[in-house]
Design a protein around this motif. Structure first.
Motif, PDB file in Angstrom:
ATOM      1  N   GLY A   2       0.750  -1.234   0.000  1.00  0.00           N
ATOM      2  CA  GLY A   2       0.000   0.000   0.000  1.00  0.00           C
ATOM      3  C   GLY A   2       0.779   1.283   0.000  1.00  0.00           C
ATOM      4  N   THR A   3       2.123   1.244  -0.060  1.00  0.00           N
ATOM      5  CA  THR A   3       2.876   2.497  -0.025  1.00  0.00           C
ATOM      6  C   THR A   3       3.631   2.775  -1.322  1.00  0.00           C
ATOM      7  OG1 THR A   3       4.777   1.381   0.970  1.00  0.00           O
ATOM      8  CG2 THR A   3       3.169   2.362   2.462  1.00  0.00           C
ATOM      9  N   TRP A   7       0.811   4.564  -9.381  1.00  0.00           N
ATOM     10  CA  TRP A   7      -0.522   5.164  -9.291  1.00  0.00           C
ATOM     11  C   TRP A   7      -0.789   5.681  -7.881  1.00  0.00           C
ATOM     12  CZ3 TRP A   7       0.473   0.376 -11.593  1.00  0.00           C
ATOM     13  CH2 TRP A   7       0.488   0.392 -12.993  1.00  0.00           C
ATOM     14  N   ARG A   8      -0.424   4.914  -6.878  1.00  0.00           N
ATOM     15  CA  ARG A   8      -0.596   5.389  -5.496  1.00  0.00           C
ATOM     16  C   ARG A   8       0.256   6.627  -5.229  1.00  0.00           C
ATOM     17  NH1 ARG A   8       0.179  -0.649  -3.265  1.00  0.00           N
ATOM     18  NH2 ARG A   8      -1.992  -1.329  -3.146  1.00  0.00           N
ATOM     19  N   GLN A  11      -1.087   9.785  -6.940  1.00  0.00           N
ATOM     20  CA  GLN A  11      -2.262  10.346  -6.271  1.00  0.00           C
ATOM     21  C   GLN A  11      -1.864  11.074  -4.987  1.00  0.00           C
ATOM     22  OE1 GLN A  11      -4.418   6.648  -6.041  1.00  0.00           O
ATOM     23  NE2 GLN A  11      -5.836   7.246  -7.669  1.00  0.00           N
ATOM     24  N   ALA A  12      -0.873  10.504  -4.282  1.00  0.00           N
ATOM     25  CA  ALA A  12      -0.439  11.122  -3.026  1.00  0.00           C
ATOM     26  C   ALA A  12       0.346  12.406  -3.263  1.00  0.00           C
ATOM     27  CB  ALA A  12       0.416  10.126  -2.238  1.00  0.00           C
ATOM     28  N   GLN A  73      -2.240  -1.076 -16.101  1.00  0.00           N
ATOM     29  CA  GLN A  73      -3.389  -0.971 -15.188  1.00  0.00           C
ATOM     30  C   GLN A  73      -4.688  -1.437 -15.844  1.00  0.00           C
ATOM     31  OE1 GLN A  73      -4.975   2.775 -13.944  1.00  0.00           O
ATOM     32  NE2 GLN A  73      -4.177   3.913 -15.696  1.00  0.00           N
ATOM     33  N   ASP A 180      -1.900  -1.780  -8.479  1.00  0.00           N
ATOM     34  CA  ASP A 180      -1.080  -1.151  -7.438  1.00  0.00           C
ATOM     35  C   ASP A 180      -0.282  -2.192  -6.667  1.00  0.00           C
ATOM     36  OD1 ASP A 180      -2.115   1.678  -7.677  1.00  0.00           O
ATOM     37  OD2 ASP A 180      -3.981   0.610  -7.302  1.00  0.00           O
ATOM     38  N   ASP A 181      -0.937  -3.309  -6.342  1.00  0.00           N
ATOM     39  CA  ASP A 181      -0.234  -4.377  -5.632  1.00  0.00           C
ATOM     40  C   ASP A 181       0.825  -5.013  -6.531  1.00  0.00           C
ATOM     41  OD1 ASP A 181      -1.782  -3.932  -3.412  1.00  0.00           O
ATOM     42  OD2 ASP A 181      -3.217  -5.535  -3.860  1.00  0.00           O
ATOM     43  N   GLU A 184       3.847  -2.847  -6.667  1.00  0.00           N
ATOM     44  CA  GLU A 184       4.648  -2.931  -5.447  1.00  0.00           C
ATOM     45  C   GLU A 184       5.450  -4.229  -5.406  1.00  0.00           C
ATOM     46  OE1 GLU A 184       4.354  -1.999  -0.689  1.00  0.00           O
ATOM     47  OE2 GLU A 184       2.783  -1.358  -2.063  1.00  0.00           O
ATOM     48  N   HIS A 223       8.102   2.920  -9.888  1.00  0.00           N
ATOM     49  CA  HIS A 223       7.178   2.418  -8.872  1.00  0.00           C
ATOM     50  C   HIS A 223       7.719   2.603  -7.461  1.00  0.00           C
ATOM     51  CE1 HIS A 223       4.241   0.994 -11.638  1.00  0.00           C
ATOM     52  NE2 HIS A 223       4.976   0.024 -12.148  1.00  0.00           N
TER      53      HIS A 223
END
Length: 514
Positions: A2-3, A7-8, A11-12, A73, A180-181, A184, A223
């Motif tokens: 999750g970090t 894409w994550r 967005q952050a 994605q 996303d997973d 990672e 990533h």
């Protein structure tokens, strides 16, 4: 989980500068995210579904990166095409990959247009504009920049050749994971080298992104939150300038890059601040021990080496391990196994050369459309690309030879059979053999030995005529640098060419196994 994952992270922190084009144009992560989302919406409207794929003939930079991010994605296969290829070679990959769309940059208009004949006109897109192609804007106009629904992980499908010369797509089953997973999970690769995440890092893309390793290492760095700094073409001093300018921490290189860097004048080498370098990773070709030593003396203990293939991997040698075992390409990754076997497929003792087989946990592949080739490279659940090497008592791998016929020039794999097939078409060629000969700068260069047809006198004029016949049919990077002539080609009664007899004199005293 999750970090990590582009894409994550985008967005952050949408203002994070995630990519820098060769011309210096900077791209915010939020903008790249929106563009890749719009592309997914547009290609779905075109009819693409999970498991489909598309091809791209685009240079290094954000345009290709957006295509890659869209595929990863939406559950699609992304196939970047070598921009040195000719129209027919491009068309083969487009058709063989069953591409549902083709993207061509205007820089490669001539050969890209020829290659586009393999796909319907409505599925051809130009960056930015080409006659006979739809502008990419057609796909993007009116599409939202928001995340698409039902996201699922896609994959790159790179093409590699075997000794038969025809490229084959290395196709892995789609994982079905959340993108996303999946992103990672890929960061384990750079983690093997001790690379850390964070926007304080920058990854220098030194080679064409159609190469598997270049795309994989660059994508993984992204990533992890690293900035991608793209080079359009290799230039040794420009690489140093970019390292200083962007505080580059990591890159993926080949030994030819090292040779070019070491050939710079001492004052040029000392002019740039390289204190940011931490993980300068190299592979793709054997690196001469003296060259590696000089790079370690110059850059310090930041030069890492590994051995792997498009099909999987592999080994890794830290700077400290290499210095303790000079010439090694490293020990097996924690998720990999190495097996060295004789011609009967039986394991050999330490120090004994044999065929190198590898196994990578949880990673399977097939050569698309070629189950025979897939099976031929397998030994139970291990695979080989035909390289010869040995393990020492400590489990460090040393390469003795590359594939019997494979030529590695400047880190690029070149397959003689494809070149031989094209040369044999010439009416004045009775027989031909192509192989690599020593080259101080490139490692190997392409040599052709030709048996002229009866009544055709050998010499420079015939050599020039034969080479000229390759124009438009074979990428220039595959052209022989020189042609020698022979009265009769050495073949066994069954027709098998004794290529080692031809190759041996060129390598005499060079220590290459033949």
């Amino acid at each position: 989980m999750g970090t990590l994952g582009f894409w994550r992270l985008a967005q952050a922190d949408p203002d994070w500068i995630a990519a820098v084009d060769p011309d210096g144009t900077e791209h915010r992560a939020g903008d790249l995210l929106a563009r890749s989302n719009r592309l997914v919406h547009g290609l779905r409207a075109l009819g693409l579904r999970p498991g489909d794929g598309f091809c791209a003939l685009v240079p290094n930079g954000a345009d290709g990166l957006v295509l890659y991010l869209a595929a990863l994605q939406a559950g699609w296969y992304y196939t970047p095409i070598n921009w040195h290829l000719t129209g027919p070679e491009i068309a083969y990959i487009v058709a063989d990959s069953e591409a549902k769309a083709l993207f061509v940059d205007a820089r490669y208009a001539e050969e890209g247009t020829r290659g586009a004949e393999a796909i319907a006109a409505g599925l051809r897109f130009a960056v930015p504009d080409l006659p006979g192609f739809r502008p990419v804007a057609d796909l993007l106009d009116g599409q939202p920049g928001t995340a698409p629904e039902h996201r699922t992980a896609g994959a790159a499908m790179h093409y590699t050749s075997g000794t038969t010369g025809r490229p084959k797509g290395v196709r892995r089953p789609l994982s079905g994971l959340d993108p996303d997973d999946a992103a990672e999970f890929t960061t384990f690769l750079l983690g093997l080298f001790g690379v850390t995440p964070g926007s304080g890092n920058a990854h220098l893309v030194t080679s064409p992104s159609y190469h598997t390793a270049v795309a994989q290492f660059g994508g993984t760095a992204l990533h992890m939150g690293h900035r991608l700094v793209y080079m359009d073409r290799w230039d040794a001093e420009e690489a140093l300038r970019l390292c200083e300018r962007h505080r580059v921490t990591n890159s993926h290189l080949v030994p030819t890059h090292f040779k070019r860097l070491l050939s710079l004048p001492e004052e040029t080498r000392r002019k740039y601040d390289l204190s940011s370098l931490r993980w300068m990773i190299h592979a793709a070709a054997p690196c001469p021990v003296p060259v590696k030593r000089q790079m370690l003396e110059w850059w310090g203990d930041v030069v890492y080496e590994y051995y792997a293939a498009t099909e999987g991997g592999g080994t890794i040698a830290t700077p400290q391990e290499w210095k303790a075992h000079p010439g090694t390409v490293g020990r097996a990754w924690p998720i990999s196994e190495l097996l060295i076997v004789d011609d009967a497929g039986e394991p050999v003792p330490a120090g004994t050369p044999g065929t190198i087989y590898m196994k990578m946990a949880g990673v399977a592949f097939e050569y698309k459309g070629d189950p025979d080739k897939t099976a031929a490279g397998r030994l139970k659940d291990h695979f080989t690309v035909g390289d010869i090497g040995y393990l020492d008592e400590d489990g460090f791998l040393f390469l003795c030879d590359r594939k019997a016929d494979l030529i590695i020039s400047g880190g690029a794999n070149i397959y003689p059979a494809e070149i031989e097939n094209e040369l044999m078409i010439h009416p004045k060629v009775a027989d031909v053999a192509v192989f690599g000969v020593p080259d101080e700068e490139w490692g190997e260069q392409i040599k052709a030995v030709v048996e002229p047809a009866p009544g055709c006198p050998p010499g420079p004029e015939l050599a020039a005529e034969i080479l000229a016949s390759l124009e438009g049919r074979l990428a220039r990077m595959k052209w022989p640098r020189s042609i020698d002539f022979i009265a009769e080609m050495p073949r066994e009664p069954n027709g098998k060419l004794l290529k080692r007899k031809l190759r041996a004199p060129y390598w005499e005293g060079r220590g290459r196994a033949i």
